[in-house]
Design a protein around this motif. Structure first.
Motif, mmCIF file in Angstrom:
data_model
loop_
_atom_site.group_PDB
_atom_site.id
_atom_site.type_symbol
_atom_site.label_atom_id
_atom_site.label_comp_id
_atom_site.label_asym_id
_atom_site.label_seq_id
_atom_site.Cartn_x
_atom_site.Cartn_y
_atom_site.Cartn_z
ATOM 1 N N TRP A 1 -0.996 65.638 -74.792
ATOM 2 C CA TRP A 1 -0.268 64.490 -74.268
ATOM 3 C C TRP A 1 0.951 64.920 -73.453
ATOM 4 N N ASN A 2 1.635 65.956 -73.908
ATOM 5 C CA ASN A 2 2.811 66.404 -73.161
ATOM 6 C C ASN A 2 2.416 66.945 -71.785
ATOM 7 N N THR A 3 1.329 67.720 -71.756
ATOM 8 C CA THR A 3 0.860 68.271 -70.482
ATOM 9 C C THR A 3 0.410 67.161 -69.544
ATOM 10 N N MET B 1 8.679 63.737 -66.671
ATOM 11 C CA MET B 1 9.233 64.816 -67.476
ATOM 12 C C MET B 1 8.899 64.533 -68.935
ATOM 13 N N ALA B 2 7.976 65.300 -69.481
ATOM 14 C CA ALA B 2 7.509 65.069 -70.847
ATOM 15 C C ALA B 2 8.237 65.987 -71.820
ATOM 16 N N VAL B 3 8.709 65.420 -72.910
ATOM 17 C CA VAL B 3 9.490 66.162 -73.898
ATOM 18 C C VAL B 3 8.845 66.008 -75.276
ATOM 19 N N VAL C 1 7.591 62.129 -75.369
ATOM 20 C CA VAL C 1 8.261 61.068 -74.615
ATOM 21 C C VAL C 1 8.274 61.478 -73.148
ATOM 22 N N TRP C 2 7.805 60.573 -72.288
ATOM 23 C CA TRP C 2 7.738 60.860 -70.858
ATOM 24 C C TRP C 2 8.843 60.107 -70.132
ATOM 25 N N PHE C 3 9.662 60.840 -69.396
ATOM 26 C CA PHE C 3 10.784 60.257 -68.666
ATOM 27 C C PHE C 3 10.486 60.182 -67.170
ATOM 28 N N ARG D 1 15.382 58.283 -64.800
ATOM 29 C CA ARG D 1 15.782 59.100 -65.953
ATOM 30 C C ARG D 1 15.639 58.338 -67.271
ATOM 31 N N GLN D 2 14.801 57.327 -67.246
ATOM 32 C CA GLN D 2 14.565 56.517 -68.432
ATOM 33 C C GLN D 2 13.181 56.812 -69.011
ATOM 34 N N PRO D 3 12.997 56.624 -70.328
ATOM 35 C CA PRO D 3 11.689 56.866 -70.928
ATOM 36 C C PRO D 3 10.668 55.821 -70.482
ATOM 37 N N GLU D 4 9.480 56.279 -70.088
ATOM 38 C CA GLU D 4 8.399 55.399 -69.646
ATOM 39 C C GLU D 4 7.287 55.296 -70.691
#
Length: 207
Positions: free
Chosen positions: A60-62, A70-72, A90-92, A97-100
């Motif tokens: 999921w991060n990839t 930007m996935a964290v 969490v993908w930003f 710069r907000q989480p989507e």
């Protein structure tokens, strides 16, 4: 190895947001998992410790990175009245710069205890959504299982999502109307060598 990727289907109200569609398309129209994590589709994985959880979170991060966000991993939600919450991914959005997107990836064996665990993961997603000031547009509850297990109560999960639920401290978490919930399942089979290999995926969604 070819993995079956059923298309996303509509459940209840019409969706989908563009991002929701892109997530589905990436799984449905490409060899994304085989290309990025062949251990899941070709090599096979031993069902021990938390290796499958690590690989699933990595998938999921990839995917978030490949879709341009930007996935964290294990990003903590802002502090609230309940427990600390760290979503598995969490993908930003790079501009706002907000989480989507918020993602939880969890094992499910069909037991009553596991059904409760899945409900708890959904409540974590919902609470994180509110702590992020309702900025995320897609919440993903990704469930993996091996062999034949009783199906999770998908309808019940969507009802909790829309009507609200309670967290582990008994605090009510309001229902969500301005984001979409994707329930995804990873189905693994145990092969003769004892390893688990991904056989298929399924998706459902509702807003």
């Amino acid at each position: 190895m070819v993995v079956s990727h059923p298309m996303c289907w509509e459940s209840g109200k019409a969706f989908m947001s563009k991002l929701f569609e892109l997530i589905c398309q990436q799984f449905n129209e490409s060899d994304f998992i085989s290309r990025t994590y062949p251990a899941l589709t070709e090599w096979g994985v031993k069902d021990e410790d938390v290796i499958l959880h690590s690989l699933g979170c990595s998938v999921w991060n990839t995917l978030g990175h490949e879709l341009g966000l930007m996935a964290v991993v294990e990003a903590p939600a802002p502090v609230g009245a309940g427990n600390d919450i760290r979503s598995d991914s969490v993908w930003f959005d790079r501009q706002s710069r907000q989480p989507e997107v918020l993602v939880e990836f969890e094992r499910y064996d069909g037991t009553v205890r596991d059904k409760q665990k899945i409900e708890h993961k959904l409540s974590n997603l919902m609470e994180a959504y509110h702590r992020w000031e309702c900025k995320p547009t897609v919440l993903i509850l990704s469930i993996w299982s091996q062999g034949v297990v009783s199906a999770p109560d998908i309808t019940g999960l969507y009802q909790r999502f829309s009507r609200g639920t309670t967290n582990s401290k008994g605090m009510f978490i309001p229902g969500i109307a301005d984001a979409e919930l994707m329930v995804n399942r990873f189905f693994f089979n145990r092969m003769p060598d004892g390893n688990l290999r991904l056989q298929s995926l399924s998706f459902s969604g509702e807003r």
